[in-house]
Design a protein around this motif. Structure first.
Motif, PDB file in Angstrom:
ATOM      1  N   HIS A  82      -5.133  -8.635   6.283  1.00  7.50           N
ATOM      2  CA  HIS A  82      -4.020  -7.817   6.745  1.00  7.50           C
ATOM      3  C   HIS A  82      -3.158  -8.578   7.759  1.00  7.50           C
ATOM      4  O   HIS A  82      -3.657  -9.436   8.478  1.00  7.50           O
ATOM      5  CB  HIS A  82      -4.547  -6.566   7.460  1.00  7.50           C
ATOM      6  CG  HIS A  82      -5.574  -5.813   6.675  1.00  7.50           C
ATOM      7  ND1 HIS A  82      -5.251  -4.750   5.886  1.00  7.50           N
ATOM      8  CD2 HIS A  82      -6.920  -5.974   6.568  1.00  7.50           C
ATOM      9  CE1 HIS A  82      -6.351  -4.275   5.318  1.00  7.50           C
ATOM     10  NE2 HIS A  82      -7.381  -5.006   5.710  1.00  7.50           N
TER      11      HIS A  82
ATOM     12  N   SER B  88     -11.503  -8.026   3.496  1.00  5.53           N
ATOM     13  CA  SER B  88     -11.575  -6.825   4.316  1.00  5.53           C
ATOM     14  C   SER B  88     -12.187  -5.717   3.472  1.00  5.53           C
ATOM     15  O   SER B  88     -12.061  -5.699   2.246  1.00  5.53           O
ATOM     16  CB  SER B  88     -10.156  -6.433   4.758  1.00  5.53           C
ATOM     17  OG  SER B  88     -10.114  -5.089   5.192  1.00  5.53           O
ATOM     18  N   SER B  89     -12.810  -4.780   4.127  1.00  7.09           N
ATOM     19  CA  SER B  89     -13.442  -3.665   3.425  1.00  7.09           C
ATOM     20  C   SER B  89     -12.478  -2.527   3.109  1.00  7.09           C
ATOM     21  O   SER B  89     -12.876  -1.531   2.501  1.00  7.09           O
ATOM     22  CB  SER B  89     -14.598  -3.120   4.275  1.00  7.09           C
ATOM     23  OG  SER B  89     -14.118  -2.715   5.551  1.00  7.09           O
ATOM     24  N   SER B  90     -11.215  -2.649   3.466  1.00  9.28           N
ATOM     25  CA  SER B  90     -10.258  -1.559   3.246  1.00  9.28           C
ATOM     26  C   SER B  90     -10.026  -1.296   1.756  1.00  9.28           C
ATOM     27  O   SER B  90     -10.225  -2.173   0.911  1.00  9.28           O
ATOM     28  CB  SER B  90      -8.919  -1.866   3.920  1.00  9.28           C
ATOM     29  OG  SER B  90      -8.200  -2.822   3.171  1.00  9.28           O
TER      30      SER B  90
ATOM     31  N   SER C 234       0.819  -1.212   0.000  1.00 11.02           N
ATOM     32  CA  SER C 234       0.000   0.000   0.000  1.00 11.02           C
ATOM     33  C   SER C 234       0.854   1.264   0.000  1.00 11.02           C
ATOM     34  O   SER C 234       2.052   1.234   0.250  1.00 11.02           O
ATOM     35  CB  SER C 234      -0.947   0.003   1.199  1.00 11.02           C
ATOM     36  OG  SER C 234      -0.219  -0.062   2.399  1.00 11.02           O
TER      37      SER C 234
ATOM     38  N   ARG D 237      -7.154  -0.921   0.246  1.00  9.48           N
ATOM     39  CA  ARG D 237      -6.035  -1.704  -0.300  1.00  9.48           C
ATOM     40  C   ARG D 237      -6.421  -3.153  -0.594  1.00  9.48           C
ATOM     41  O   ARG D 237      -5.918  -3.741  -1.540  1.00  9.48           O
ATOM     42  CB  ARG D 237      -4.800  -1.604   0.578  1.00  9.48           C
ATOM     43  CG  ARG D 237      -4.961  -2.017   2.015  1.00  9.48           C
ATOM     44  CD  ARG D 237      -3.765  -1.522   2.838  1.00  9.48           C
ATOM     45  NE  ARG D 237      -3.821  -1.849   4.230  1.00  9.48           N
ATOM     46  CZ  ARG D 237      -4.405  -1.095   5.164  1.00  9.48           C
ATOM     47  NH1 ARG D 237      -5.037   0.010   4.827  1.00  9.48           N
ATOM     48  NH2 ARG D 237      -4.371  -1.454   6.426  1.00  9.48           N
TER      49      ARG D 237
ATOM     50  N   ARG E 259     -15.980  -5.393   7.317  1.00 13.29           N
ATOM     51  CA  ARG E 259     -15.110  -4.737   8.294  1.00 13.29           C
ATOM     52  C   ARG E 259     -14.570  -5.768   9.293  1.00 13.29           C
ATOM     53  O   ARG E 259     -13.555  -5.533   9.939  1.00 13.29           O
ATOM     54  CB  ARG E 259     -15.894  -3.633   8.995  1.00 13.29           C
ATOM     55  CG  ARG E 259     -15.085  -2.734   9.857  1.00 13.29           C
ATOM     56  CD  ARG E 259     -14.668  -1.507   9.112  1.00 13.29           C
ATOM     57  NE  ARG E 259     -13.859  -0.637   9.978  1.00 13.29           N
ATOM     58  CZ  ARG E 259     -13.505   0.556   9.647  1.00 13.29           C
ATOM     59  NH1 ARG E 259     -13.870   1.059   8.491  1.00 13.29           N
ATOM     60  NH2 ARG E 259     -12.773   1.279  10.442  1.00 13.29           N
TER      61      ARG E 259
ATOM     62  N   ASP F  69      -6.160   5.082   7.743  1.00 16.00           N
ATOM     63  CA  ASP F  69      -5.514   3.822   7.359  1.00 16.00           C
ATOM     64  C   ASP F  69      -6.433   2.973   6.484  1.00 16.00           C
ATOM     65  O   ASP F  69      -5.987   2.388   5.506  1.00 16.00           O
ATOM     66  CB  ASP F  69      -5.118   3.041   8.610  1.00 16.00           C
ATOM     67  CG  ASP F  69      -4.503   1.696   8.261  1.00 16.00           C
ATOM     68  OD1 ASP F  69      -3.351   1.679   7.801  1.00 16.00           O
ATOM     69  OD2 ASP F  69      -5.192   0.665   8.423  1.00 16.00           O
ATOM     70  N   HIS F  70      -7.706   2.909   6.815  1.00 18.25           N
ATOM     71  CA  HIS F  70      -8.667   2.089   6.081  1.00 18.25           C
ATOM     72  C   HIS F  70      -8.753   2.502   4.610  1.00 18.25           C
ATOM     73  O   HIS F  70      -9.084   1.682   3.752  1.00 18.25           O
ATOM     74  CB  HIS F  70     -10.040   2.216   6.755  1.00 18.25           C
ATOM     75  CG  HIS F  70     -11.056   1.262   6.239  1.00 18.25           C
ATOM     76  ND1 HIS F  70     -11.892   1.560   5.188  1.00 18.25           N
ATOM     77  CD2 HIS F  70     -11.381   0.001   6.630  1.00 18.25           C
ATOM     78  CE1 HIS F  70     -12.687   0.542   4.957  1.00 18.25           C
ATOM     79  NE2 HIS F  70     -12.408  -0.424   5.817  1.00 18.25           N
ATOM     80  N   ASP F  71      -8.425   3.755   4.311  1.00 19.17           N
ATOM     81  CA  ASP F  71      -8.585   4.310   2.966  1.00 19.17           C
ATOM     82  C   ASP F  71      -7.303   4.353   2.138  1.00 19.17           C
ATOM     83  O   ASP F  71      -7.294   4.930   1.054  1.00 19.17           O
ATOM     84  CB  ASP F  71      -9.171   5.719   3.055  1.00 19.17           C
ATOM     85  CG  ASP F  71     -10.526   5.731   3.732  1.00 19.17           C
ATOM     86  OD1 ASP F  71     -11.272   4.734   3.582  1.00 19.17           O
ATOM     87  OD2 ASP F  71     -10.845   6.709   4.419  1.00 19.17           O
TER      88      ASP F  71
ATOM     89  N   TYR G 192     -10.999  -6.424   8.613  1.00 14.81           N
ATOM     90  CA  TYR G 192     -10.072  -5.294   8.639  1.00 14.81           C
ATOM     91  C   TYR G 192      -9.224  -5.369   9.907  1.00 14.81           C
ATOM     92  O   TYR G 192      -9.742  -5.265  11.019  1.00 14.81           O
ATOM     93  CB  TYR G 192     -10.831  -3.966   8.580  1.00 14.81           C
ATOM     94  CG  TYR G 192      -9.947  -2.759   8.731  1.00 14.81           C
ATOM     95  CD1 TYR G 192      -8.968  -2.467   7.785  1.00 14.81           C
ATOM     96  CD2 TYR G 192     -10.071  -1.921   9.818  1.00 14.81           C
ATOM     97  CE1 TYR G 192      -8.148  -1.370   7.920  1.00 14.81           C
ATOM     98  CE2 TYR G 192      -9.262  -0.814   9.961  1.00 14.81           C
ATOM     99  CZ  TYR G 192      -8.303  -0.548   9.011  1.00 14.81           C
ATOM    100  OH  TYR G 192      -7.481   0.540   9.158  1.00 14.81           O
TER     101      TYR G 192
END
Length: 162
Positions: free
Chosen positions: A104, A53-55, A12, A57, A77, A20-22, A80
């Protein structure tokens, strides 16, 4: 028989100042995810379900894998930055025969070490670097029966090898 494809998101981009999530992928991450998708297709390892995960990346990693658009996909989520026991709980709700999970570290690496009966003989398995991918098989009929130490590792690959 059930097959799990366990993948950490690709590299990332840390240059932004957002949440961080974005965080999106960086150029190396985009190349790595594309190469991993090519490898999955070459090996005949396309999933029939994706749990991710919903992130940003993990979402971008999935897009770069270039899987068939009709593959049922759940972004949650719950994955995540999830610890290993939450990853197992999510896997036990899967319905596909071959499931791709995208997540992750450190949880995904910890999960990989605990889910296999014997760790693959690979120098980077314990580090589980970005876009690292474990393919493991379970001698079960239902994902609810997945448990620690019950999977047989079939492949472990990192993008630099592709």
């Amino acid at each position: 028989m059930k097959r799990l494809i366990l993948m950490r998101h690709a590299k990332s981009d840390w240059s932004g100042s957002g949440q961080d999530h974005d965080r999106p992928l960086n150029p190396r991450g985009r190349r790595s995810a594309g190469a991993m998708g090519d490898w999955l297709r070459e090996q005949g390892l396309l999933p029939d379900e994706v749990l991710s995960s919903s992130s940003m990346r993990t979402r971008e990693t999935l897009v770069r894998l270039n899987l068939p658009e009709e593959t049922p996909t759940t972004f949650t989520r719950d994955l995540y930055l999830a610890p290993h026991h939450d990853i197992l709980r999510t896997l036990r709700r899967a319905t596909g025969k071959t499931v791709l999970m995208l997540g992750h570290n450190p949880g995904i690496g910890w999960f990989a070490r605990e889910i296999v009966a014997h760790a693959p003989d690979h120098p980077q398995f314990d580090q589980y670097p970005t876009c690292a991918t474990l393919v493991a098989e379970f001698d079960i009929d239902d994902w609810r029966d997945a448990d620690w130490g019950k999977a047989d590792a079939r492949h472990f690959v990192v993008p630099r090898e592709l």
